[in-house]
Design a protein around this motif. Sequence first.
Motif, mmCIF file in Angstrom:
data_model
loop_
_atom_site.group_PDB
_atom_site.id
_atom_site.type_symbol
_atom_site.label_atom_id
_atom_site.label_comp_id
_atom_site.label_asym_id
_atom_site.label_seq_id
_atom_site.Cartn_x
_atom_site.Cartn_y
_atom_site.Cartn_z
ATOM 1 N N THR A 283 8.137 86.187 82.419
ATOM 2 C CA THR A 283 8.869 87.436 82.974
ATOM 3 C C THR A 283 7.903 87.922 84.041
ATOM 4 N N VAL A 284 8.823 88.061 85.137
ATOM 5 C CA VAL A 284 8.160 88.697 86.205
ATOM 6 C C VAL A 284 8.348 90.386 86.401
ATOM 7 N N ILE A 285 7.333 91.166 86.548
ATOM 8 C CA ILE A 285 7.397 92.469 86.685
ATOM 9 C C ILE A 285 7.102 93.031 87.873
ATOM 10 N N VAL B 172 4.391 96.598 95.415
ATOM 11 C CA VAL B 172 3.224 96.799 95.819
ATOM 12 C C VAL B 172 2.493 95.249 95.864
ATOM 13 N N GLU B 173 1.432 95.318 96.232
ATOM 14 C CA GLU B 173 0.493 93.965 96.664
ATOM 15 C C GLU B 173 0.281 93.302 95.497
ATOM 16 N N THR B 174 -0.007 93.897 94.134
ATOM 17 C CA THR B 174 -0.357 93.107 93.036
ATOM 18 C C THR B 174 0.869 92.854 92.308
ATOM 19 N N LYS B 175 0.673 91.549 91.790
ATOM 20 C CA LYS B 175 1.681 90.890 91.250
ATOM 21 C C LYS B 175 1.556 90.737 89.645
ATOM 22 N N TYR B 176 2.593 91.026 88.981
ATOM 23 C CA TYR B 176 2.460 91.013 87.679
ATOM 24 C C TYR B 176 3.505 90.062 86.818
ATOM 25 N N TYR B 177 3.148 89.662 85.568
ATOM 26 C CA TYR B 177 3.943 88.930 84.882
ATOM 27 C C TYR B 177 3.568 88.834 83.361
ATOM 28 N N LEU C 127 0.323 98.959 83.887
ATOM 29 C CA LEU C 127 0.226 98.035 84.939
ATOM 30 C C LEU C 127 -0.689 98.886 85.934
ATOM 31 N N PRO C 128 -2.062 98.335 86.356
ATOM 32 C CA PRO C 128 -2.979 99.005 87.164
ATOM 33 C C PRO C 128 -2.268 98.794 88.604
ATOM 34 N N VAL C 129 -2.253 99.823 89.308
ATOM 35 C CA VAL C 129 -1.310 99.711 90.813
ATOM 36 C C VAL C 129 -2.116 98.919 91.587
ATOM 37 N N HIS C 130 -3.356 99.080 91.670
ATOM 38 C CA HIS C 130 -4.267 98.162 92.646
ATOM 39 C C HIS C 130 -5.356 97.321 91.984
ATOM 40 N N SER C 131 -5.318 96.126 92.542
ATOM 41 C CA SER C 131 -6.378 95.193 91.731
ATOM 42 C C SER C 131 -7.506 95.025 92.562
ATOM 43 N N GLU D 248 -5.913 86.918 86.933
ATOM 44 C CA GLU D 248 -5.985 85.581 86.891
ATOM 45 C C GLU D 248 -5.997 84.813 88.343
ATOM 46 N N LYS D 249 -5.950 83.733 88.725
ATOM 47 C CA LYS D 249 -6.339 82.960 89.673
ATOM 48 C C LYS D 249 -5.084 83.422 90.711
ATOM 49 N N GLU D 250 -5.371 83.654 91.991
ATOM 50 C CA GLU D 250 -4.827 84.230 93.021
ATOM 51 C C GLU D 250 -4.305 85.395 92.877
ATOM 52 N N GLY D 251 -5.178 86.349 91.952
ATOM 53 C CA GLY D 251 -5.159 87.835 91.815
ATOM 54 C C GLY D 251 -4.017 88.265 91.040
ATOM 55 N N LYS D 252 -3.041 87.469 90.377
ATOM 56 C CA LYS D 252 -2.041 87.879 89.548
ATOM 57 C C LYS D 252 -2.714 88.550 88.240
ATOM 58 N N LEU D 253 -1.673 89.438 87.557
ATOM 59 C CA LEU D 253 -2.213 90.005 86.566
ATOM 60 C C LEU D 253 -1.239 89.650 85.315
ATOM 61 N N LEU D 254 -1.931 89.271 84.273
ATOM 62 C CA LEU D 254 -1.139 88.655 83.167
ATOM 63 C C LEU D 254 -0.950 90.016 82.151
ATOM 64 N N CYS D 255 -0.126 90.287 81.972
ATOM 65 C CA CYS D 255 0.124 91.728 81.100
ATOM 66 C C CYS D 255 0.748 91.494 79.762
ATOM 67 N N GLN D 256 0.061 91.997 78.934
ATOM 68 C CA GLN D 256 0.268 91.898 77.237
ATOM 69 C C GLN D 256 0.639 93.307 76.841
ATOM 70 N N ALA D 257 1.735 93.513 76.106
ATOM 71 C CA ALA D 257 1.972 94.820 75.459
ATOM 72 C C ALA D 257 1.456 95.052 74.344
ATOM 73 N N GLU D 258 1.448 96.515 74.271
ATOM 74 C CA GLU D 258 0.914 96.906 72.806
ATOM 75 C C GLU D 258 2.317 97.113 72.233
ATOM 76 N N VAL D 259 2.540 96.592 71.080
ATOM 77 C CA VAL D 259 3.718 96.863 69.989
ATOM 78 C C VAL D 259 3.355 98.154 69.357
ATOM 79 N N LEU D 260 4.280 99.241 69.861
ATOM 80 C CA LEU D 260 4.142 100.739 69.083
ATOM 81 C C LEU D 260 5.047 100.706 67.729
ATOM 82 N N CYS D 261 6.148 99.781 67.738
ATOM 83 C CA CYS D 261 6.894 99.969 66.283
ATOM 84 C C CYS D 261 7.737 98.830 66.689
ATOM 85 N N GLU D 262 8.438 98.710 65.521
ATOM 86 C CA GLU D 262 9.430 97.346 65.288
ATOM 87 C C GLU D 262 10.801 97.916 64.879
#
Length: 528
Positions: free
Chosen positions: A282-284, A295-300, A361-365, A388-402
């Motif tokens: 999933t790309v953010i 922004v320059e930073t890439k997130y997924y 999401l940190p706006v600047h890496s 990660e390599k190439e500067g991308k950020l692998l984002c993992q969420a906190e689950v607040l509830c279900e």
Amino acid sequence: MTTDFSKNAEERPDPLLAEVKGTIPSWLQGTLLRNGPGIFSVGDTSYNHWFDGMAIMHSFAFKDGEVTHRSRFLRSDTYNANMSANRIVVSEMGTMAYPDPSKNFIVKAVTFLNHTVPDFTDNGGSNFIKYGNDFYATSETNYIRKIDPVTLETLDKVDYKKYLPVNMASCHPHYDKEGNSYNFGTSIAEKGKTKYVLFKVPAVSEKDKGKNAPALKNVEVVCAIPCHSLLTPSYYHSFGMTDNYFIFIEQPLKLDILRMATAYMRGVSWSSCLKFCPEEKTVIHLIDRKTGKEVETKYYTGAMIVYHHVNAFEDNGHVIFDVIAYNDNSLYDAFYLSKLKENDKLYDVTYSKPSYRRFALPVHSDKGIAVGEDIVTVKYTTASAVKEKEGKLLCQAEVLCEGFELPRINYDINGKRHRFVYGNCVEESALSLKITKFDTETKERIYWSEDNCWPSEPIFIPRPNGESEDDGVALTQVINTNPGQSNFILILDGRTFKEVARANVNTELHKDMHGCFIPQGDLSVVDM
């Protein structure tokens, strides 16, 4: 307890005074609008999917402690064509319409051509949108229908494509304090490119006041995000907005355009061309509101399906955003009418339970940060963003509830840090019997439920000059299946979630999708 979700609704366009029990706050003055499917069969033909049903709109006008109800079918071109033919002749996402077998070859050939390059429905049964000073019933196609929010009469048909190149658009726009509206649409293979178009519909200017011209004529494209694949754009239902950024999720739930073009001749619905690809990421996308650029930073992140954003806000160089996310696409399948009919008990409807997830999401890496390092620095969440390599950020969420869906906040703080969220409990099924108030800080939940009652999404209405974020009321439309008892609108205290009042309505109410509250004498929308 059972209820028939495939039963055709009956409209009641004349105002009906409800019986109020309790005391409605004197400051609550305005109209609650609700929208959803209401007609599921025409003549000998029936829709396959609950989402496909022809729209019925409900209004509940609050004035001086009283509540007046009325309802109308949306008189869309789809409605008129189907009713005139006494059969379903306009296709919807989950139901492909075929001509009467008795029709001649010419009619069948024209129908085929119309489905090869589909002209989508104007059956706007998902939500209401405000552009300028006008309100529209909407689904997610290129057509929206202007309505009178007082009488619920259907007015002009508006085609997005006359104003900007989008084939479909979200039914969950955002609004700023100045009255501007923001939304996303998908432009498919326009000039050889498929892209996601973020657009702004400005508030009505002084020179345009009093003119009967669509606000869309002044639409501005904020930015266009190239789709990763020309003929398989991602499906989306909503997006996020803060003071300085937009958040758009390009998820691996994709529309196969070529398969859609051939669906009619293959005898399948367009929904069969919607495919979840769990092996994909999933790309953010984070878009700067001032520049209109990513922004320059890439997130997924990992594969997920998001229908509803909760809210987003900024904190110490981060954009924090909350969503309701699923691990697969079984939610859509759960609403096929055949499945709803098969299950005589609510918990028998199987689906994947959603989770309330918070991303950071940190706006600047910083280029000096090592690969493998988590660069999230805010302390109140366990969400991570690992370089990660190439500067991308692998984002993992906190689950607040279900088991939480249809989230609503105090929209006065949209784009800023929130604490409380109101929504439906969907722990055992997408068909909810309880609503809840969720505290994102303590993780505590308080509930409202009543035997044999089906509440809609709760909409929070802030008290004017309220003292706290949750100072106000939550409104929900309740279908009451107890014999001899009326359906009702429930008014809950926003702080305690205790009943303040209810307005019993001696008429049919129907399971719906979304809605909004319009303050009396004020055309600004509290939340849509």
